[in-house]
Design a protein around this motif. Structure first.
Motif, PDB file in Angstrom:
ATOM      1  N   ILE A 199      84.244   9.296  24.648  1.00 62.65           N
ATOM      2  CA  ILE A 199      83.748   8.174  23.747  1.00 62.65           C
ATOM      3  C   ILE A 199      82.768   7.904  24.243  1.00 62.65           C
ATOM      4  O   ILE A 199      81.640   7.295  23.376  1.00 62.65           O
ATOM      5  CB  ILE A 199      84.989   7.558  23.634  1.00 62.65           C
ATOM      6  CG1 ILE A 199      86.126   8.065  22.866  1.00 62.65           C
ATOM      7  CG2 ILE A 199      84.529   6.019  22.313  1.00 62.65           C
ATOM      8  CD1 ILE A 199      86.918   6.639  22.483  1.00 62.65           C
ATOM      9  N   GLN A 200      82.786   7.227  25.448  1.00 63.18           N
ATOM     10  CA  GLN A 200      81.593   7.118  26.819  1.00 63.18           C
ATOM     11  C   GLN A 200      80.190   7.616  25.660  1.00 63.18           C
ATOM     12  O   GLN A 200      79.154   6.874  25.325  1.00 63.18           O
ATOM     13  CB  GLN A 200      81.423   6.360  28.235  1.00 63.18           C
ATOM     14  CG  GLN A 200      82.629   5.577  27.943  1.00 63.18           C
ATOM     15  CD  GLN A 200      82.708   5.420  30.027  1.00 63.18           C
ATOM     16  OE1 GLN A 200      83.711   6.337  30.303  1.00 63.18           O
ATOM     17  NE2 GLN A 200      82.216   4.368  30.320  1.00 63.18           N
ATOM     18  N   GLN A 201      80.548   9.522  26.544  1.00 62.22           N
ATOM     19  CA  GLN A 201      79.077   9.895  25.930  1.00 62.22           C
ATOM     20  C   GLN A 201      78.468   9.838  24.428  1.00 62.22           C
ATOM     21  O   GLN A 201      77.745   9.847  24.068  1.00 62.22           O
ATOM     22  CB  GLN A 201      79.360  11.607  25.863  1.00 62.22           C
ATOM     23  CG  GLN A 201      79.383  11.547  27.591  1.00 62.22           C
ATOM     24  CD  GLN A 201      80.572  12.714  27.827  1.00 62.22           C
ATOM     25  OE1 GLN A 201      80.999  13.626  27.000  1.00 62.22           O
ATOM     26  NE2 GLN A 201      80.679  12.771  29.136  1.00 62.22           N
ATOM     27  N   ILE A 202      79.683   9.773  23.603  1.00 65.98           N
ATOM     28  CA  ILE A 202      79.113   9.208  21.973  1.00 65.98           C
ATOM     29  C   ILE A 202      78.360   7.704  22.034  1.00 65.98           C
ATOM     30  O   ILE A 202      77.478   8.442  21.043  1.00 65.98           O
ATOM     31  CB  ILE A 202      80.030   9.449  21.265  1.00 65.98           C
ATOM     32  CG1 ILE A 202      81.262  10.803  20.819  1.00 65.98           C
ATOM     33  CG2 ILE A 202      80.412   9.340  19.613  1.00 65.98           C
ATOM     34  CD1 ILE A 202      82.626  10.873  20.783  1.00 65.98           C
ATOM     35  N   LEU A 203      79.091   7.367  22.489  1.00 64.72           N
ATOM     36  CA  LEU A 203      78.699   6.108  22.705  1.00 64.72           C
ATOM     37  C   LEU A 203      77.105   6.010  22.893  1.00 64.72           C
ATOM     38  O   LEU A 203      76.233   4.927  22.445  1.00 64.72           O
ATOM     39  CB  LEU A 203      79.428   4.779  23.188  1.00 64.72           C
ATOM     40  CG  LEU A 203      80.800   4.633  22.687  1.00 64.72           C
ATOM     41  CD1 LEU A 203      81.299   3.702  23.081  1.00 64.72           C
ATOM     42  CD2 LEU A 203      80.091   4.034  20.608  1.00 64.72           C
ATOM     43  N   GLN A 204      76.679   6.770  24.219  1.00 62.19           N
ATOM     44  CA  GLN A 204      75.607   6.730  24.346  1.00 62.19           C
ATOM     45  C   GLN A 204      74.325   7.387  23.929  1.00 62.19           C
ATOM     46  O   GLN A 204      73.488   7.146  23.823  1.00 62.19           O
ATOM     47  CB  GLN A 204      75.594   6.709  26.259  1.00 62.19           C
ATOM     48  CG  GLN A 204      76.273   6.570  26.685  1.00 62.19           C
ATOM     49  CD  GLN A 204      77.212   6.385  28.138  1.00 62.19           C
ATOM     50  OE1 GLN A 204      76.228   8.353  28.527  1.00 62.19           O
ATOM     51  NE2 GLN A 204      77.208   6.347  29.176  1.00 62.19           N
ATOM     52  N   GLN A 205      75.096   7.795  23.466  1.00 62.43           N
ATOM     53  CA  GLN A 205      73.999   9.430  22.504  1.00 62.43           C
ATOM     54  C   GLN A 205      73.407   8.239  20.589  1.00 62.43           C
ATOM     55  O   GLN A 205      72.874   8.491  20.289  1.00 62.43           O
ATOM     56  CB  GLN A 205      74.542  10.015  21.451  1.00 62.43           C
ATOM     57  CG  GLN A 205      73.920  11.430  20.641  1.00 62.43           C
ATOM     58  CD  GLN A 205      75.164  12.085  20.219  1.00 62.43           C
ATOM     59  OE1 GLN A 205      76.445  12.342  20.170  1.00 62.43           O
ATOM     60  NE2 GLN A 205      74.920  12.912  19.146  1.00 62.43           N
ATOM     61  N   TYR A 206      74.017   7.583  20.905  1.00 60.35           N
ATOM     62  CA  TYR A 206      73.783   6.438  19.624  1.00 60.35           C
ATOM     63  C   TYR A 206      73.551   5.145  19.882  1.00 60.35           C
ATOM     64  O   TYR A 206      73.238   4.213  19.017  1.00 60.35           O
ATOM     65  CB  TYR A 206      75.234   6.141  18.417  1.00 60.35           C
ATOM     66  CG  TYR A 206      74.880   7.375  18.471  1.00 60.35           C
ATOM     67  CD1 TYR A 206      74.259   8.418  16.911  1.00 60.35           C
ATOM     68  CD2 TYR A 206      76.415   8.048  17.858  1.00 60.35           C
ATOM     69  CE1 TYR A 206      74.586   9.349  16.759  1.00 60.35           C
ATOM     70  CE2 TYR A 206      76.924   9.202  18.075  1.00 60.35           C
ATOM     71  CZ  TYR A 206      76.064  10.083  17.106  1.00 60.35           C
ATOM     72  OH  TYR A 206      76.488  10.933  16.258  1.00 60.35           O
ATOM     73  N   GLY A 207      72.999   4.808  20.636  1.00 62.33           N
ATOM     74  CA  GLY A 207      72.633   4.058  21.838  1.00 62.33           C
ATOM     75  C   GLY A 207      73.951   1.977  21.262  1.00 62.33           C
ATOM     76  O   GLY A 207      73.125   0.994  21.994  1.00 62.33           O
ATOM     77  N   LEU A 208      74.632   3.088  22.081  1.00 63.35           N
ATOM     78  CA  LEU A 208      75.582   2.161  22.151  1.00 63.35           C
ATOM     79  C   LEU A 208      76.366   1.423  23.711  1.00 63.35           C
ATOM     80  O   LEU A 208      76.453   2.453  23.987  1.00 63.35           O
ATOM     81  CB  LEU A 208      76.807   2.374  21.365  1.00 63.35           C
ATOM     82  CG  LEU A 208      76.124   2.040  19.337  1.00 63.35           C
ATOM     83  CD1 LEU A 208      77.723   2.259  19.028  1.00 63.35           C
ATOM     84  CD2 LEU A 208      75.689   0.248  19.680  1.00 63.35           C
ATOM     85  N   SER A 209      76.686   0.426  23.862  1.00 61.47           N
ATOM     86  CA  SER A 209      77.376   0.164  25.409  1.00 61.47           C
ATOM     87  C   SER A 209      78.830   0.333  24.851  1.00 61.47           C
ATOM     88  O   SER A 209      79.508   0.056  24.407  1.00 61.47           O
ATOM     89  CB  SER A 209      77.246  -1.068  25.767  1.00 61.47           C
ATOM     90  OG  SER A 209      78.054  -1.616  26.573  1.00 61.47           O
ATOM     91  N   TRP A 210      79.682   0.948  26.081  1.00 61.97           N
ATOM     92  CA  TRP A 210      81.033   1.042  26.136  1.00 61.97           C
ATOM     93  C   TRP A 210      81.544  -0.257  26.379  1.00 61.97           C
ATOM     94  O   TRP A 210      82.500  -1.036  25.148  1.00 61.97           O
ATOM     95  CB  TRP A 210      81.464   2.283  27.656  1.00 61.97           C
ATOM     96  CG  TRP A 210      82.754   1.591  27.440  1.00 61.97           C
ATOM     97  CD1 TRP A 210      83.193   1.202  28.494  1.00 61.97           C
ATOM     98  CD2 TRP A 210      83.860   2.638  27.078  1.00 61.97           C
ATOM     99  NE1 TRP A 210      84.410   1.042  28.621  1.00 61.97           N
ATOM    100  CE2 TRP A 210      85.202   1.605  27.552  1.00 61.97           C
ATOM    101  CE3 TRP A 210      84.309   3.204  25.616  1.00 61.97           C
ATOM    102  CZ2 TRP A 210      85.878   2.759  27.521  1.00 61.97           C
ATOM    103  CZ3 TRP A 210      84.924   3.247  25.376  1.00 61.97           C
ATOM    104  CH2 TRP A 210      85.974   3.438  26.354  1.00 61.97           C
ATOM    105  N   ASP A 211      80.993  -1.553  26.776  1.00 65.07           N
ATOM    106  CA  ASP A 211      81.463  -2.461  27.604  1.00 65.07           C
ATOM    107  C   ASP A 211      82.075  -2.777  26.191  1.00 65.07           C
ATOM    108  O   ASP A 211      82.188  -4.313  25.863  1.00 65.07           O
ATOM    109  CB  ASP A 211      81.217  -2.975  28.525  1.00 65.07           C
ATOM    110  CG  ASP A 211      81.697  -2.646  29.569  1.00 65.07           C
ATOM    111  OD1 ASP A 211      82.232  -2.079  29.795  1.00 65.07           O
ATOM    112  OD2 ASP A 211      80.944  -2.337  30.630  1.00 65.07           O
ATOM    113  N   ALA A 212      80.520  -3.226  25.286  1.00 68.47           N
ATOM    114  CA  ALA A 212      80.440  -4.242  23.965  1.00 68.47           C
ATOM    115  C   ALA A 212      81.183  -3.570  23.042  1.00 68.47           C
ATOM    116  O   ALA A 212      81.904  -4.412  22.171  1.00 68.47           O
ATOM    117  CB  ALA A 212      79.002  -4.204  23.954  1.00 68.47           C
TER     118      ALA A 212
END
Length: 467
Positions: free
Chosen positions: A431-444
């Motif tokens: 999930i973290q990798q997916i979020l990073q792909q779209y410029g989103l932060s895991w913590d947020a």
């Protein structure tokens, strides 16, 4: 003799008629159960798929093999240990599999004279594909003593049954896309949404009714039931019925929104760890048997070996115990307590007894979990009431029992669950990798997950890539 060893991936015991479900999901599985023995309280001690199947074929728990997770780069199963297909092949059985676990880890192809990979051009492995690959093999090798492993994925996401199978399980005239229905809000705004959007929801369209997805699961089970009927009819037609040991088992179950788990198989709750196990062998097992004692996945290997007249090397230690004394009525089950483990979406260990279940969570991943959960299974079969803060002495006793068991089993070796946690839970990392792909932060994201935020980020990314 012949052995047909059938993994029914993601099949939840409580969704079958023979386990008490009222809807018509499993008329043929119910028939098979009536012809042999059904284990009412069989458990997947290690979940999900990779850990479960490794335990089934080695007869060893994950704490001993080191395989406690799924899709982890850390895991490796050394050669040379006990492995069911290898043992049977050495003793003259023709071994074959229609399976695709080799795509996940190489050891799942060990021991087979014929390994037929069920992965093709399709995204979803259909039970009809498994049968189409298996049936010619059965006809060709029916004169030989054989061990055939079949792996059916129909009950696994994405739920894509033929349309005609859905009607018996979903109210006629009801609209699964009704915008006024908000029952999917919890699923769509869950921290795990980015993963399931790609692997499940995009295949179903903009569903708003969670009952519809439950109905799709039931329809998949019913479709699977028809595929097993076809398999059994072939065994009968080819004269293999009487002398074939047929073993049906779920590798794990499925949570259908319970405990905030939306159509997935994490959590050490009954929905996921209590699995169907049904064994039929007309020449050996009297029909209509039901076993109420505790048994577990790792018991299947020694059970098959004993049926084949084989035994392990005395120096080879396994955790499983043969089910034949249980089937013959000499004992109630194989265990007084079963120790549970998961380390993919979240990291937890637990212990289940006849009356209670205790769960200790080390890392809850994208879920919200208390550190300790205690359930009275006699009064609360659905595990809705956590008694850990009320029955503190009970919870403390179970925690000490679990810790003592882990320490004893490890015997000074590193804990594979702790090793996995050092590099992160595999599915949370995805999930973290997916979020990073779209410029989103895991913590947020995990603090304020919203479907709209993620979908907008995906659209922006796609638009940018299109330019």
């Amino acid at each position: 003799m012949n052995i047909v060893f059938v993994s029914l991936d993601t099949l939840r015991a409580s969704r079958l008629g023979c386990y008490g479900y009222a809807k018509p999901t499993s008329p043929y599985i119910d028939r098979i159960a009536s012809q042999g023995v059904l284990f009412e309280r069989a458990y997947a001690a290690d979940i999900p798929t990779e850990a479960a199947h490794t335990g089934i074929f080695t007869g060893k728990l994950g704490i001993h093999t080191g395989i406690v997770s799924h899709g982890s780069s850390l895991t490796h199963l050394p050669k040379g240990g006990s492995w069911l297909p290898e043992l049977l092949r050495r003793e003259g059985f023709t071994t074959a599999a229609v399976d695709n676990l080799y795509q996940l880890k190489e050891w799942f192809a060990r021991g087979y004279r014929y390994y037929i990979n069920s992965v093709g051009g399709q995204r979803h492995i259909d039970g009809s594909t498994v049968n189409a690959l298996a049936f010619p093999w059965i006809r060709e090798h029916k004169q030989e003593p054989f061990f055939l492993f079949l792996h059916y994925w129909d009950a696994h996401t994405p739920y894509l049954p033929p349309k005609e199978y859905v009607a018996p399980f979903y109210e006629q005239g009801r609209d699964p896309y009704d915008p006024a229905n908000r029952s999917m809000d919890g699923a769509y705004n869950h921290p795990a949404y980015p993963f399931f959007k790609h692997h499940h929801y995009e295949h179903l369209g903009p569903v708003t009714d969670s009952d519809y997805i439950d109905a799709l699961y039931d329809a998949e089970v019913r479709y699977l039931d028809d595929r097993l009927r076809e398999l059994d009819q072939l065994l009968i037609q080819e004269g293999l019925y009487e002398d074939t040991l047929l073993v049906l088992f779920g590798d794990h179950g499925e949570s259908l929104t319970e405990h905030g788990i939306y159509w997935d198989h994490c959590g050490l709750y009954e929905t996921t760890v209590r699995v169907p196990v049904i064994i039929r062998w007309p020449k050996r097992i009297a029909p209509g048997k039901r076993i109420s004692g505790l048994v577990q996945h790792v018991d299947l290997m020694p059970t098959v070996l004993e049926a084949a007249g084989l035994s392990l090397n005395p120096t080879e230690r396994i955790d499983g115990k043969s089910l034949w004394p249980v089937i013959d009525g000499a004992q109630e089950g194989t265990q007084e307590a079963i120790y549970l483990s998961e380390c993919a979406w979240q990291a937890s260990r637990g212990v289940v007894t006849r009356d209670y279940k205790f769960i200790q969570t080390l890392d809850s991943g994208p879920y919200i979990r208390p550190m300790r959960e205690l359930f009275d299974l006699r009064a609360d079969a659905e595990e809705n009431v956590n008694l850990a803060d009320q029955l503190v002495e009970h919870a403390d006793r179970f925690e000490r029992q679990l810790a003592g068991w882990v320490e004893q089993q490890l015997a000074g070796r590193p804990d594979p669950m702790r090793a996995q946690l050092e590099v992160g839970l595999p599915f949370r990392n995805r999930i973290q990798q997916i979020l990073q792909q779209y410029g989103l932060s895991w913590d947020a994201w995990v603090k304020y997950p919203q479907r709209e935020i993620f979908d907008e980020a995906v659209l922006k990314h796609r638009d940018g890539a299109g330019r």
